[in-house]
Design an enzyme around this catalytic site. Structure first.
Site, PDB file in Angstrom:
ATOM      1  N   ARG A  43       8.591-124.310-104.446  1.00 43.34           N
ATOM      2  CA  ARG A  43       9.494-123.147-104.174  1.00 43.34           C
ATOM      3  C   ARG A  43      10.137-122.876-105.205  1.00 43.34           C
ATOM      4  O   ARG A  43      10.177-123.443-106.405  1.00 43.34           O
ATOM      5  CB  ARG A  43      10.604-123.800-103.257  1.00 43.34           C
ATOM      6  CG  ARG A  43      11.361-124.800-103.761  1.00 43.34           C
ATOM      7  CD  ARG A  43      12.654-124.408-104.156  1.00 43.34           C
ATOM      8  NE  ARG A  43      13.621-125.258-104.708  1.00 43.34           N
ATOM      9  CZ  ARG A  43      13.620-125.540-106.106  1.00 43.34           C
ATOM     10  NH1 ARG A  43      13.015-124.826-106.998  1.00 43.34           N
ATOM     11  NH2 ARG A  43      14.419-126.537-106.882  1.00 43.34           N
ATOM     12  N   HIS A  50      23.767-123.424-108.264  1.00 41.79           N
ATOM     13  CA  HIS A  50      24.779-124.389-108.330  1.00 41.79           C
ATOM     14  C   HIS A  50      26.110-124.246-107.176  1.00 41.79           C
ATOM     15  O   HIS A  50      27.181-124.487-107.503  1.00 41.79           O
ATOM     16  CB  HIS A  50      25.454-124.622-109.864  1.00 41.79           C
ATOM     17  CG  HIS A  50      24.608-125.098-110.828  1.00 41.79           C
ATOM     18  ND1 HIS A  50      24.493-126.544-111.041  1.00 41.79           N
ATOM     19  CD2 HIS A  50      23.772-124.599-111.894  1.00 41.79           C
ATOM     20  CE1 HIS A  50      23.798-126.665-111.829  1.00 41.79           C
ATOM     21  NE2 HIS A  50      23.311-125.895-112.432  1.00 41.79           N
ATOM     22  N   GLY A 155      10.580-127.780-112.320  1.00 37.58           N
ATOM     23  CA  GLY A 155      11.695-127.216-111.550  1.00 37.58           C
ATOM     24  C   GLY A 155      11.027-126.499-110.161  1.00 37.58           C
ATOM     25  O   GLY A 155      12.055-125.766-109.608  1.00 37.58           O
ATOM     26  N   SER A 157       9.925-127.967-107.702  1.00 37.32           N
ATOM     27  CA  SER A 157       9.801-129.133-106.301  1.00 37.32           C
ATOM     28  C   SER A 157       8.591-129.552-106.097  1.00 37.32           C
ATOM     29  O   SER A 157       8.023-129.525-104.856  1.00 37.32           O
ATOM     30  CB  SER A 157      10.677-128.387-105.230  1.00 37.32           C
ATOM     31  OG  SER A 157      11.848-127.985-105.689  1.00 37.32           O
ATOM     32  N   ASN A 201      19.529-134.962-103.273  1.00 36.23           N
ATOM     33  CA  ASN A 201      19.334-133.503-103.120  1.00 36.23           C
ATOM     34  C   ASN A 201      19.802-133.159-101.937  1.00 36.23           C
ATOM     35  O   ASN A 201      20.353-134.010-101.179  1.00 36.23           O
ATOM     36  CB  ASN A 201      17.639-133.327-103.242  1.00 36.23           C
ATOM     37  CG  ASN A 201      17.038-134.010-102.258  1.00 36.23           C
ATOM     38  OD1 ASN A 201      17.354-135.120-101.882  1.00 36.23           O
ATOM     39  ND2 ASN A 201      15.970-133.465-101.607  1.00 36.23           N
ATOM     40  N   ASP A 205      15.090-127.596-101.020  1.00 34.73           N
ATOM     41  CA  ASP A 205      13.614-127.702-101.385  1.00 34.73           C
ATOM     42  C   ASP A 205      12.544-127.864-100.236  1.00 34.73           C
ATOM     43  O   ASP A 205      11.597-127.284-100.083  1.00 34.73           O
ATOM     44  CB  ASP A 205      13.520-128.862-102.333  1.00 34.73           C
ATOM     45  CG  ASP A 205      14.133-128.742-103.538  1.00 34.73           C
ATOM     46  OD1 ASP A 205      14.731-127.576-103.979  1.00 34.73           O
ATOM     47  OD2 ASP A 205      14.367-129.612-104.478  1.00 34.73           O
ATOM     48  N   ASN A 251      17.717-133.693-121.081  1.00 36.42           N
ATOM     49  CA  ASN A 251      17.706-135.302-120.578  1.00 36.42           C
ATOM     50  C   ASN A 251      18.843-135.340-119.899  1.00 36.42           C
ATOM     51  O   ASN A 251      20.289-135.554-120.547  1.00 36.42           O
ATOM     52  CB  ASN A 251      17.826-136.238-122.159  1.00 36.42           C
ATOM     53  CG  ASN A 251      17.700-137.545-121.701  1.00 36.42           C
ATOM     54  OD1 ASN A 251      18.479-138.017-120.655  1.00 36.42           O
ATOM     55  ND2 ASN A 251      16.861-138.347-122.283  1.00 36.42           N
ATOM     56  N   LYS A 252      19.017-135.742-118.614  1.00 36.13           N
ATOM     57  CA  LYS A 252      20.325-135.563-117.798  1.00 36.13           C
ATOM     58  C   LYS A 252      21.129-136.811-118.106  1.00 36.13           C
ATOM     59  O   LYS A 252      22.233-136.913-117.854  1.00 36.13           O
ATOM     60  CB  LYS A 252      19.836-135.542-116.196  1.00 36.13           C
ATOM     61  CG  LYS A 252      19.260-134.494-115.910  1.00 36.13           C
ATOM     62  CD  LYS A 252      18.899-134.268-114.385  1.00 36.13           C
ATOM     63  CE  LYS A 252      18.271-133.098-114.063  1.00 36.13           C
ATOM     64  NZ  LYS A 252      17.799-133.046-112.466  1.00 36.13           N
TER      65      LYS A 252
END
Length: 503
Positions: A43, A50, A155, A157, A201, A205, A251-252
């Site tokens: 998707r 956000h 990104g 999904s 999540n 998605d 890098n989260k």
């Protein structure tokens, strides 16, 4: 609506026949056992970035790239097991036994292995079978061959598509023949699946992957319940979407304290500052359990609108009116210069910094000098408004759809960049190149800070946009890319069909 279950002559469906042939090469040619294929697509979110964790609706679509499972029931009765083989040799074959007593499969989230995502889909399917059908025994064992063309980590999904295809396969193989599998039930079942591997999540998605319809975007709502409503693109317009990966990976763990985690804190604090200002109480919802900007909007109207003391029910015109009012309140109430910690403590009604820290700053690590509550709240409310304006365009079916929908996408990118600050120079560069070469609207999609971009094109302009991005972005910044890697970096898709089962 139920997931389509399509009787198929695989010999006349080349892609499916190829998958079945690869399955046979991997396992064997035993035709006595039931064979079927499940498919779920990736998707892309077209608008509404956000805002899902603020409980506002979003507008994704399913893409043509998909993930498929070729499945065959095993004959073993005493020791049922799952054997997983992936077309991609980077993912090693896995085999595991299924609990004989019908108990839920166990998942160790500390172990990073692709089979854990299969187990996520299996576990939630088991729960669904137990709750709806009082299913008590072990699920059927299966041999499974996995193949897909959704780039992983891009990104789009791929993990959600995998889980949706898995849950569909497990449910189908364990209910009586002919039992319909409802899309909304499958969506709600899979929406929480990735929580079992630590991914928080919200269901967009899965809704897009399962409920996608050719030629349609999906209006995905989270309140009062998870729901996906299709909106059709104008039939006479040759619409194509180009999805371009910046190849920048955020890098989260390193950037989260000043990027994603901090945005969650800022929108939550903004909701509570507004609630204190206008004397309303927020529900204990959202990522921090302290309410959301959607909660504030609903609480505000419950208190101050004598004509309708009800939360917003998703109706478009009402939503537009209320969101415009929220933007007015943000302009009048919040300071564009930001807030120090001491000031935020005072405005939230906290007695001390330690109390504020306990309420807002302990769930996720964050670092900041000033909290940009004005910018974050303005983005959320204006982005939610753009989603509703997009729905109006679908309803009108106007001839200038390209220009108007593209303008909303461009406004979204501007807001993501300037207000939410989740863009990056590479994203900005791709959007600029695309707009100069035939895109009507270009924006980041996904969390941002790198990742993917999405571009509204006509079938007449999409190739020129792809060529320009190849020459002016990828060849210059990533000259070492192989042809295969470049093909994964740029995807062209029309709005696609969601989950399907072929038997």
């Amino acid at each position: 609506m139920s997931v389509p279950i399509v009787p198929t002559d695989f010999a006349h469906a080349p892609k499916l026949e190829q998958l079945k042939n690869e399955f046979v090469e991997c396992y064997d040619t035993d035709d006595s056992r039931k064979f079927f294929i499940t498919r779920s697509p990736g998707r892309v979110n077209l608008i509404g970035e956000h805002i899902d964790y603020c409980q506002f609706s979003v507008l994704p679509m399913a893409i043509e790239n998909d993930l498929m499972l070729a499945c065959r029931l095993t004959s073993e009765s005493e020791n049922p097991s799952i054997t997983l083989t992936n077309h991609d040799s980077n993912f090693a074959q896995r085999k595991f036994d299924l609990p004989l007593d019908g108990s839920l499969i166990e998942i160790d989230p500390s172990v990073s292995d692709w089979s854990n995502y299969f187990k996520c889909g299996l576990l939630v399917a088991q729960q669904f079978l137990q709750e709806k059908y009082n299913f008590k025994g072990p699920v059927h064992g299966m041999e499974i061959y996995v193949k897909g063309d959704i780039p992983s980590g891009g990104g789009l999904s791929s993990s959600a598509a995998f889980i949706c295809a898995v849950s569909l396969a497990i449910i189908y193989s364990n209910v009586p023949a002919g039992t319909p599998i409802l899309k909304d039930e499958l969506t709600k079942t899979t929406a929480v699946a990735e929580h079992h591997v630590g991914v928080n999540n919200g269901g967009m998605d899965q809704a897009a992957s399962i409920c996608g319809i050719e030629g349609h975007a999906l209006y995905v709502e989270f309140k009062p319940e998870l729901k996906a409503t299709p909106f059709k693109f104008p039939e006479d317009l040759p619409i194509s979407f180009l999805i371009a990966n910046t190849l920048v990976v955020s890098n989260k763990a390193e950037t989260g304290p000043v990027n994603y985690n901090l945005r969650v804190v800022e929108v939550t604090v903004a909701a509570n500052v507004l609630a204190q200002k206008f004397g309303v109480t927020l529900q204990t919802e959202g990522n921090l359990g302290k309410g959301t900007l959607r909660n504030f909007m609903d609480s505000y109207y419950t208190k101050y609108d004598k004509s309708c003391r009800k939360p917003w029910d998703g109706e478009i015109q009402t939503g537009i009116e209320r969101l415009n009012k929220m933007l007015q309140l943000v302009e009048e109430t919040l300071d564009p210069n930001g807030y120090t910690l001491d000031h935020a403590v005072e405005l939230c009604g906290c007695e001390s910094i330690s109390q504020f820290t306990e309420l807002y700053l302990t769930n996720f690590p964050v670092r900041f000098q000033r909290l940009k509550l004005f910018q974050r709240a303005k983005h959320v409310y204006s982005e939610a408004l753009r989603v509703l304006k997009a729905l109006q365009l679908f309803q009108k079916g106007e001839s200038n759809f390209f220009e108007e929908f593209g303008a909303l996408m461009n406004e979204s990118q501007e807001s993501c960049d300037k207000l939410y600050e989740c863009s990056c120079p590479e994203t900005d560069s791709i959007c600029e190149i695309a707009l100069k070469n035939g895109s009507f609207g270009s924006r980041l999609t996904g969390a941002g800070w790198g990742g993917c971009t999405v571009h509204l094109c006509s079938t007449d302009t999409v190739d020129s946009v792809k060529s320009a991005l190849t020459e002016q972005y990828y060849n210059l910044r990533f000259p070492e890319l192989t042809a295969e890697e470049l093909e994964d970096a740029i995807i062209i898709s029309k709005p696609s069909l969601g989950s399907v089962l072929y038997e």
